[in-house]
Design an enzyme around this catalytic site. Structure first.
Site, PDB file in Angstrom:
ATOM      1  CB  SER A   1      14.520  49.692  42.389  1.00 21.24           C
ATOM      2  OG  SER A   1      14.283  51.066  42.241  1.00 21.24           O
TER       3      SER A   1
ATOM      4  CE  LYS B   1       9.766  48.339  43.789  1.00 19.93           C
ATOM      5  NZ  LYS B   1      10.995  48.665  43.038  1.00 19.93           N
TER       6      LYS B   1
ATOM      7  CB  SER C   1      11.868  52.327  44.157  1.00 19.98           C
ATOM      8  OG  SER C   1      11.855  51.271  43.221  1.00 19.98           O
TER       9      SER C   1
HETATM   10  N1  GLN Z   1      16.385  55.508  41.732  1.00 20.84           N
HETATM   11  C1  GLN Z   1      15.781  55.034  40.518  1.00 20.84           C
HETATM   12  C2  GLN Z   1      14.778  56.026  40.032  1.00 20.84           C
HETATM   13  O1  GLN Z   1      14.365  56.840  40.791  1.00 20.84           O
HETATM   14  C3  GLN Z   1      15.143  53.712  40.799  1.00 20.84           C
HETATM   15  C4  GLN Z   1      14.301  53.142  39.684  1.00 20.84           C
HETATM   16  C5  GLN Z   1      13.960  51.721  39.879  1.00 20.84           C
HETATM   17  O2  GLN Z   1      14.854  50.851  39.815  1.00 20.84           O
HETATM   18  N2  GLN Z   1      12.705  51.419  40.073  1.00 20.84           N
HETATM   19  O3  GLN Z   1      14.389  56.037  38.906  1.00 20.84           O
END
Ligand code: GLN
Length: 487
Positions: free
Chosen positions: A178, A79, A154
């Site tokens: 995420s 990532k 994400s």
């Molecule tokens: N959907 C979560 C957010 O928007 C994802 C966050 C993450 O795990 N990076 O905060």
């Protein structure tokens, strides 16, 4: 079988018996990325030169046969919030578009010691903020199962790359789902590790008290191989755990049944609004796990309904503070063609950050401001404790919990992007895990209308071994994880 379909374990066998070289394997992936990624858009950067160099080094090491590990010569991606020396690390944000770290994150360093091969960096929601990868400052990644749908977020680029055979595994980051959510939407296996099990050194922070690095791959066994390589205490991260790392893959080899394990089914996760195909598939998987010898009981996590507001409040607050350093002076983009210092700050942040990031910075700054701190941030921290206690109580009577990862399969690109609340609600089953700091595994368990479904297996702190055992035994008897998108 094509090279891109091999599991890590299978690739390792071919590499160590010198039937295939790491360079051949790496070139096969690079070629496939060139062919398919212009449509899927799972990579922000492809580090071809570095990959070929590392592959040649791996082949050298394989030739001497010294210090080989199961990951020697295996390609992977990461990532784009995980620092890679000399390779762009953008967090999919314009503010870091040209940032090349001068050091590797500890997890990457450990993979380097194994002579793994970095193919490139995966697209994500900007700084990890989102559930669809549509918040990337560059482009939206498509779900390889159906290009009209999101891959989840994400870590959507990581999940799409694994699902499409553009990498055997990827390192994701899970702050609030995420790793698990995109794994579920793309039909791959993903592990959110216990907070502190994998060093966060070199992971660009979103929420320092939630962030974790975790592997995404095509099977639980492959996830175990990656985890045992990247986990462990790190003097550079004071929140990393001291406990020794288990030899997860060895443990999996000797697991024959789940007798003696008690699995809890939290009733708050099977409620109205849950998609019927998801409900059916997860319950079917639970039956399967029961048939492997586990005992299944119903449990309650009574504060579940507060998980979303508590998670987002704490996120806004911590993220606004973590992102303050991108001010045009200290880090990243700097807009200098302006009149005053104030304008440097304003213009840099205005052009550098996307809409969702700005929204969260403003909400977080508000929640932390004098007079509101007690009402919002402090209150949220108190409820966080209640949520953590819910889990502690449940784990007094059971070893693991099983739930769906998401209330439905992947949604359409564009469907939720104009309604942030709707987007936040898709995280309803994943964020409580981060509030409690516990580990959770996302395992494919069905397909509905051509889109994958995932189940979530959660456990107490440092119970990775138990979660992997449950997931591995399930995968040894089912074939959901072996299904590929029609590309
Ligand atoms: N959907 C979560 C957010 O928007 C994802 C966050 C993450 O795990 N990076 O905060």
């Amino acid at each position: 079988m094509d090279l891109h379909e091999l599991s890590i374990q299978q690739a390792h066998e071919l590499l160590s018996s010198r039937k295939v070289s790491s360079e051949e394997l790496t070139r096969a992936y690079l070629e496939r990325i060139r062919r398919l990624d212009p449509q899927i858009k799972s990579y922000v950067t492809v580090s071809e030169e570095l990959a070929l160099k590392q592959a040649k080094e791996a082949d050298q090491r394989i030739k001497t046969g010294e210090g080989l590990t199961p990951l020697t010569g295996i390609p992977y991606s990461a990532k784009d919030s995980i620092s890679t020396r000399g390779i762009n690390t953008t967090c999919s944000s314009k503010i870091l578009e040209n940032y090349k770290p001068f050091y590797d994150a500890t997890a990457i360093k450990k993979l380097n010691s194994s002579n793994s091969v970095l193919l490139g960096k995966n697209n994500m929601d900007e700084f990890g903020m989102g559930s669809s990868t549509e918040n990337s400052g560059f482009f939206t990644t498509r779900n390889p199962w159906n290009f009209d749908y999101v891959p989840g977020g994400s870590s959507g680029g990581s999940a799409a790359a694994v699902a499409a055979g553009l990498t055997p595994f990827s390192l994701g980051e899970d702050t609030g789902g995420s790793v698990r959510m995109p794994a579920s939407f793309c039909g791959v296996t993903g592990l959110k590790t216990t907070y502190g099990r994998v060093s966060r050194y070199g992971l660009i922070p979103l929420v320092s008290s939630f962030d974790t690095i975790g592997p995404m791959a095509r099977s639980v066994y492959d996830v175990a191989l990656v985890l045992e390589t990247i986990a462990g205490h790190d003097a550079k991260d004071s929140t990393s755990r001291l406990e020794p790392v288990e030899n997860y893959s060895e443990i999996l080899k000797t697991t024959e049944n789940l007798r003696g394990l008690r699995i809890g089914i939290p009733k708050e996760y099977f409620v109205e609004g849950l998609d019927s195909a998801v409900d059916f598939s997860v319950r079917d998987a639970i039956k399967h796990i029961e048939s492997l010898g586990a005992e299944v009981i119903e449990v309650s996590l009574p504060h579940t309904q507060y998980a979303i507001p508590v998670y987002y409040l704490i996120l806004f607050a911590e993220a606004s503070s973590n992102l303050a350093k991108y001010d045009g002076i200290r880090f990243g983009l700097s807009e200098r063609s302006v009149e005053s210092l104030m304008d440097v700050y304003l213009k840099t942040r205005e052009t550098g950050f996307g809409a969702e990031t700005k929204r969260r910075i403003m909400l977080g700054t508000f929640a932390l401001s004098a007079g509101y701190y007690d009402a919002y941030y402090l209150k949220a921290q108190k409820v966080r404790t209640l949520i953590r206690q819910d889990f502690q109580k449940a784990f007094e009577t059971c070893d693991a919990l099983i739930t769906p990862v998401a209330p439905a399969t992947a949604f359409r690109i564009g469907e939720k992007i104009t309604n942030p609340l709707d987007m936040y609600l898709s995280d309803v089953f994943v964020v409580a895990v981060n509030l409690a700091g516990i580990p959770a595994l996302s395992v494919p368990c069905g397909i509905s209308n051509g889109l994958p479904i995932g189940m979530q297996i959660m456990g107490p702190h440092l119970s990775e071994e138990t979660l992997l055992r449950i997931g591995h035994l399930y995968q040894s008897q089912t074939d959901w994880h072996t299904k590929h998108p029609p590309l």
